[in-house]
Enzyme design. Structure first.
Site, PDB file in Angstrom:
ATOM      1  CE1 TYR A   1      -4.101   1.982   0.398  1.00  0.00           C
ATOM      2  CE2 TYR A   1      -2.737   3.075   2.403  1.00  0.00           C
ATOM      3  CZ  TYR A   1      -3.789   3.175   1.456  1.00  0.00           C
ATOM      4  OH  TYR A   1      -4.747   4.140   1.402  1.00  0.00           O
TER       5      TYR A   1
ATOM      6  CD  GLU B   1       7.809   2.078  -0.546  1.00  0.00           C
ATOM      7  OE1 GLU B   1       7.807   2.868  -1.199  1.00  0.00           O
ATOM      8  OE2 GLU B   1       8.767   1.858   0.376  1.00  0.00           O
TER       9      GLU B   1
ATOM     10  CG  ASN C   1      -5.980   6.968  10.225  1.00  0.00           C
ATOM     11  OD1 ASN C   1      -4.757   7.341  10.034  1.00  0.00           O
ATOM     12  ND2 ASN C   1      -6.262   5.715  10.661  1.00  0.00           N
TER      13      ASN C   1
ATOM     14  NE  ARG D   1      -9.966   1.313   6.279  1.00  0.00           N
ATOM     15  CZ  ARG D   1     -10.446   2.564   5.550  1.00  0.00           C
ATOM     16  NH1 ARG D   1      -9.725   3.587   5.352  1.00  0.00           N
ATOM     17  NH2 ARG D   1     -11.447   2.262   4.523  1.00  0.00           N
TER      18      ARG D   1
ATOM     19  CB  VAL E   1     -13.691   4.427  13.353  1.00  0.00           C
ATOM     20  CG1 VAL E   1     -15.039   5.029  13.618  1.00  0.00           C
ATOM     21  CG2 VAL E   1     -12.637   5.604  14.061  1.00  0.00           C
TER      22      VAL E   1
ATOM     23  CD  GLN F   1      -1.838   1.731  18.733  1.00  0.00           C
ATOM     24  OE1 GLN F   1      -1.529   1.538  19.957  1.00  0.00           O
ATOM     25  NE2 GLN F   1      -2.617   0.429  18.207  1.00  0.00           N
TER      26      GLN F   1
ATOM     27  NE  ARG G   1      -2.786   5.105  12.355  1.00  0.00           N
ATOM     28  CZ  ARG G   1      -1.918   4.339  13.050  1.00  0.00           C
ATOM     29  NH1 ARG G   1      -1.214   4.763  14.259  1.00  0.00           N
ATOM     30  NH2 ARG G   1      -1.427   2.975  12.862  1.00  0.00           N
TER      31      ARG G   1
END
Ligand code: UDP
Length: 341
Positions: free
Chosen positions: A145, A147, A174, A186, A188, A209, A211
């Site tokens: 994804y 690259e 996001n 994903r 949410v 982490q 976002r």
């Protein structure tokens, strides 16, 4: 009048962009090309506009002799489990898709591409300006994804430099909201579907982490403004996102609280899960000063929950989306057939 092609128009972001494009009076024809890999016919089922034509095809092998004034390339999975499962297909959709679509662009036409904040990888600077080169592992599990977005950007910006191609590239951060697939995977949408179906919410790693979660109406409004703007001296990729950064655990807790306290369980992190992500919006504010994210994350998550609640409710069987002739439909959408293009 403009003839427009939207690759990936039955997808989450693509279908919202189709709604916006059909509000434009200067669009005479809108051709959606989608193979319904991650896109869903239901996402376009509400559109009764006879200018819309749907073609079920992989973007890279699209057969047509037609050409277009504006081309939008949204054809790619965006959810890690989906692109990690089919990396070759992901690279093909992005990169070979762009090659095929470039053949179909009229001379002087505009090519718009949805890249990703994933081009920054696991960033070492925060927030990330467009000039940040990123920290991406080209042999890692997210590379198909990351690259392929980067390489497609490279293709387009090099054509801009060498041939003056009119290119618009956005890097969303996001994006979430209505029309995400229930099995998208994903954060949410996963948290919401888990909570609505009586399962525990799965937080990967410690959940610290972060976002920057952007509600789809805000994100697509930013896209439309930049894609359709004629007077701008900005030529680079543009970050489009909400710059409020929130941890994954906080999102999980919020969804849990909206549903009366759904349990949260911790699972191992997916490989090379980025630790943080936040857009530097300096360029976005310069290019489109009147645009900003208007929907708070609390409001956006609540709206998304309402949409999923309705979506997951068992219903009476209905005529399927695309191609179905409902009595109110003035003219059925053309299904396939490049003869219709
Ligand atoms: N995530 C999670 N539980 C899930 C799905 C995702 O904790 O059920 C985490 C994931 O590990 C990542 C963050 O949420 O840290 C955002 O993941 P998502 O797949 O939504 O987007 P991306 O990783 O592409 O930013």
């Amino acid at each position: 009048m403009k003839r427009v092609l939207v690759a990936g128009g039955a997808g989450f972001i693509g279908s919202h962009m189709c709604d916006k494009l059909l509000l434009r009076k200067d669009v005479s024809k809108l051709v959606v090309v989608d193979n319904l890999w991650t896109g869903r016919a239901e996402n376009l089922a509400h559109i009764k506009d006879p200018r819309l034509h749907f073609v079920r095809s992989d973007v890279e092998t699209l057969q047509t002799s037609d050409t277009f004034d504006e081309i939008y390339h949204f054809a790619s999975p965006a959810s890690p489990p989906w692109y990690m499962k089919e990396p070759k297909r992901t690279i093909s959709a992005n990169l070979l898709g762009a090659f095929r679509l470039l053949d179909l662009l009229k001379k002087g036409g505009r090519f718009c591409f949805t890249s990703s904040s994933e081009v920054y990888g696991d960033p070492l600077v925060s927030p990330q300006p467009e000039s940040y080169k990123g920290q991406v592992d080209c042999t890692g599990p997210r590379s198909s994804y990351d690259e392929s977005k980067r390489c497609t950007e490279s293709l387009l910006f090099e054509l801009q430099r060498t041939q003056g191609l009119d290119v618009r590239v956005v890097r969303p951060f996001n994006c979430y909201g209505p029309r995400t697939r229930p099995d998208d995977g994903r954060a949410v949408s996963n948290f919401i579907t888990q909570a609505l179906t009586g399962r525990s919410i799965t937080v990967f790693g410690d959940g610290l982490q972060s976002r920057s979660w952007g509600y789809v109406d805000d994100i697509t409004e930013g896209f439309a403004r930049y894609f359709w703007m004629n007077e701008t001296d900005y030529r680079g990729p543009l970050n489009v996102g909400n710059d409020r950064e929130i941890s994954v655990l906080d999102v999980a807790k919020y969804v849990s609280s909206l549903m009366g306290g759904v349990p949260i369980v911790f699972k191992p992190s997916p490989p090379q899960d980025p630790t943080n992500r936040r857009p530097d919006l300096t360029n976005a504010k310069y290019v489109m000063p009147e645009w900003s994210c208007k929907v708070s994350y609390e409001e956006g998550v609540a709206k998304t929950l309402d949409w999923f609640r309705a979506e997951l409710k068992p219903r009476a069987p209905k005529a399927s989306a695309i191609g179905a002739r409902s009595p109110r439909q003035r003219k059925p959408m053309q299904l396939s057939g490049f003869s219709s293009l």
